[in-house]
Design an enzyme around this catalytic site. Structure first.
Site, short mmCIF file in Angstrom:
data_model
loop_
_atom_site.label_atom_id
_atom_site.label_comp_id
_atom_site.label_asym_id
_atom_site.label_seq_id
_atom_site.Cartn_x
_atom_site.Cartn_y
_atom_site.Cartn_z
N PHE A 186 0.86 -1.18 0.00
CA PHE A 186 0.00 0.00 0.00
C PHE A 186 0.90 1.24 0.00
O PHE A 186 1.92 1.27 0.70
CB PHE A 186 -0.90 -0.01 1.23
CG PHE A 186 -2.00 1.02 1.17
CD1 PHE A 186 -3.10 0.83 0.38
CD2 PHE A 186 -1.90 2.19 1.91
CE1 PHE A 186 -4.12 1.79 0.31
CE2 PHE A 186 -2.90 3.15 1.85
CZ PHE A 186 -4.01 2.95 1.05
N ASP A 207 2.30 -6.07 7.86
CA ASP A 207 1.13 -5.19 7.81
C ASP A 207 -0.08 -6.09 7.61
O ASP A 207 -0.20 -6.77 6.59
CB ASP A 207 1.29 -4.21 6.64
CG ASP A 207 0.11 -3.24 6.52
OD1 ASP A 207 -1.01 -3.60 6.96
OD2 ASP A 207 0.30 -2.16 5.95
N TYR A 239 -10.48 -0.45 10.91
CA TYR A 239 -11.76 -0.06 10.32
C TYR A 239 -12.18 -0.93 9.14
O TYR A 239 -13.24 -0.72 8.57
CB TYR A 239 -11.72 1.41 9.88
CG TYR A 239 -10.51 1.84 9.09
CD1 TYR A 239 -10.36 1.53 7.75
CD2 TYR A 239 -9.50 2.56 9.71
CE1 TYR A 239 -9.25 1.92 7.04
CE2 TYR A 239 -8.37 2.96 9.01
CZ TYR A 239 -8.25 2.64 7.68
OH TYR A 239 -7.14 3.02 6.97
N LYS A 240 -11.38 -1.92 8.79
CA LYS A 240 -11.75 -2.82 7.68
C LYS A 240 -12.51 -4.01 8.23
O LYS A 240 -13.63 -3.87 8.68
CB LYS A 240 -10.49 -3.23 6.91
CG LYS A 240 -9.72 -2.05 6.30
CD LYS A 240 -8.53 -2.51 5.50
CE LYS A 240 -7.63 -1.36 5.06
NZ LYS A 240 -8.29 -0.42 4.16
N ARG A 286 -12.70 -4.44 -7.04
CA ARG A 286 -12.43 -5.26 -5.85
C ARG A 286 -13.73 -5.55 -5.11
O ARG A 286 -14.56 -4.66 -4.91
CB ARG A 286 -11.48 -4.54 -4.90
CG ARG A 286 -10.08 -4.34 -5.37
CD ARG A 286 -9.19 -3.87 -4.23
NE ARG A 286 -9.81 -2.83 -3.41
CZ ARG A 286 -9.28 -2.35 -2.28
NH1 ARG A 286 -8.15 -2.83 -1.82
NH2 ARG A 286 -9.89 -1.39 -1.60
#
Length: 440
Positions: free
Chosen positions: A155, A227, A252-253, A399
């Site tokens: 990312f 990560d 938050y995912k 996605r």
């Protein structure tokens, strides 16, 4: 993230083929995890939410917990709530709840700040740890290990922070995709201080070999940082079992902590005493309320804290994590593989012209599917209009984040059927010409 408005479901949803509908029902009935959708506040508009890999759905426990935190705790206890309501200990308390999902024993995960800040802390702390340990023979303490190996497909934030930290600490960054990391270690292992990778590729949903790559790094004398932003809560990590050195992640995912929820960092007991936090604050001091001018670090995982925690967000996250109560992450993983496996089955049967980028092998698949199409932006927009929420990644990927706690096999089948309908009607062609938001 997406800047789009909520989807509409005005178009009639096509009926799925009977054989696939039966298959979806059979898989759902056989799933051992059970129906946990009731733990979430989901709209009843028939939409299919496939963006759990960007922002998880709202757990029902969150709203009353936040209301209590604001109205009773803050409103009535006021400053006393730091003691009476456990605000001060929340970073470690909530960290332990996350740690349980990561295979980490209590006292090794602390919550606070954002992922970028946690990455910064670990990059520089790992560099200091490598210097402390010395060179390959244990005697060179001049900084012989100055290489950090990272995935060029990480990312962007991971790479931005690493590049800045490398300049600050005089490190060399070597970019290599995970499958090439063992070769880099074989060639330059004596120079490597840290291997920094993501467990799941955020673009493709590919799952990398955390145990094997951790062993390879350790065999070369290097530390490893994982990560887990795109895997925490849906893929077992076994941080203690695999002797991982450091891990970071957002909440938050798939952890459903809400927009802007605080991140977390894992520092195992064996590395806490030497953790050189580059952003020390009064929360990471051994005696924070002594208010001395000389910093003495905490002896436990609090050493990775910095400043005053974001209490309201922390308590929202703590409530959100109750959605995992009584749930083993291995069962979540099994349901994830069932859902994504069935989605692949349906895609092959109904939409063979769309390329699936995500690996098909279960041991290489996270909890997201990446679909490649030259009109991917148009597909994402047209699906959105049909009530199927996914997201777009430039230049040509749609996605679908598959959150096992609240999605069903019927949901993923409905998404595939909608995709077939969009393509048949050419809706993606017109949608392709629509304006692209600055945030996707």
């Amino acid at each position: 993230m997406t800047a789009a408005a909520a989807p509409t479901t005005a178009r009639a949803r096509p009926a799925p083929p009977a054989d696939l509908a039966r298959r979806a029902a059979e898989l759902e009935a056989a799933d051992a995890l059970g129906d946990l959708r009731g733990r979430f506040d989901l709209p009843d508009d028939g939409s299919v939410y496939l963006v759990g890999n960007s922002l998880g759905a709202l757990p029902r426990a969150v709203a009353p917990a936040v209301a209590d935190a604001v109205q009773r705790q803050w409103g009535r206890s006021r400053v006393g709530a730091w003691n009476t309501e456990g605000w001060w200990t929340a970073p470690q308390r909530v960290g332990d709840r996350i740690g349980a999902l990561l295979g980490a024993a209590p006292g090794q995960v602390v919550v606070g700040d954002c992922t970028s800040v946690q990455l910064h802390k670990v990059h520089l702390a790992a560099a200091a740890e490598a210097r402390r340990r010395g060179g390959p023979d244990g005697g060179d303490r001049s900084g012989g290990r100055r290489v950090v190996v990272a995935d060029p497909g990480s990312f962007p934030t991971d790479l931005y922070v690493l590049a800045s930290d490398a300049r600050l600490a005089g490190l060399e960054v070597v970019l290599a995709p995970p499958q090439q990391v063992p070769a880099v270690l074989a060639a330059r292992g004596e120079e490597v201080a840290l291997v920094a990778l993501s467990q799941v590729d955020y673009r493709t949903g590919e799952l990398w070999d955390l145990p094997g790559l951790t062993r390879a790094a350790h065999d070369a004398g290097a530390l490893v940082l994982w990560d887990l932003c795109h895997s925490a809560g849906v893929v077992p990590a076994g941080l203690d079992e695999h002797d991982v050195d450091y891990a970071v992640g957002c909440s938050y995912k798939f952890l459903n902590g809400g927009p802007g929820a605080p991140a977390w960092v894992y520092v195992p007991h064996r590395l806490q005493a030497g953790f050189a936090n580059p952003v020390p604050g009064w929360n990471s001091a051994a005696r924070p309320f002594a208010m001395t001018g000389d910093f003495s670090p905490a002896a436990d995982v609090a050493v990775a804290r910095t400043g005053t925690p974001q209490v309201i967000s922390l308590l929202a996250l703590e409530a959100a994590l109750t959605a995992f109560d009584g749930v083993d992450v291995s069962a979540v993983r099994a349901r994830s593989l069932s859902l994504t496996g069935f989605a692949l089955e349906a895609l092959d049967a109904l939409v063979p012209e769309v390329e699936v980028v995500t690996p098909r092998e279960p041991d290489r698949r996270g909890s997201a599917l990446a679909l490649r199409h030259p009109r991917a932006w148009g597909l994402a927009r047209a699906l959105h209009a049909r009530g199927v929420e996914g997201d777009f990644r430039a230049p040509d990927v749609v996605r679908w984040g598959v959150a096992p706690l609240y999605l069903t096999h019927a949901d993923v089948l409905a998404a595939v059927v909608a995709l077939r309908a969009v393509l048949d009607a050419g809706e993606h062609e017109a949608a392709e010409r629509s304006e692209r938001p600055t945030v996707t």
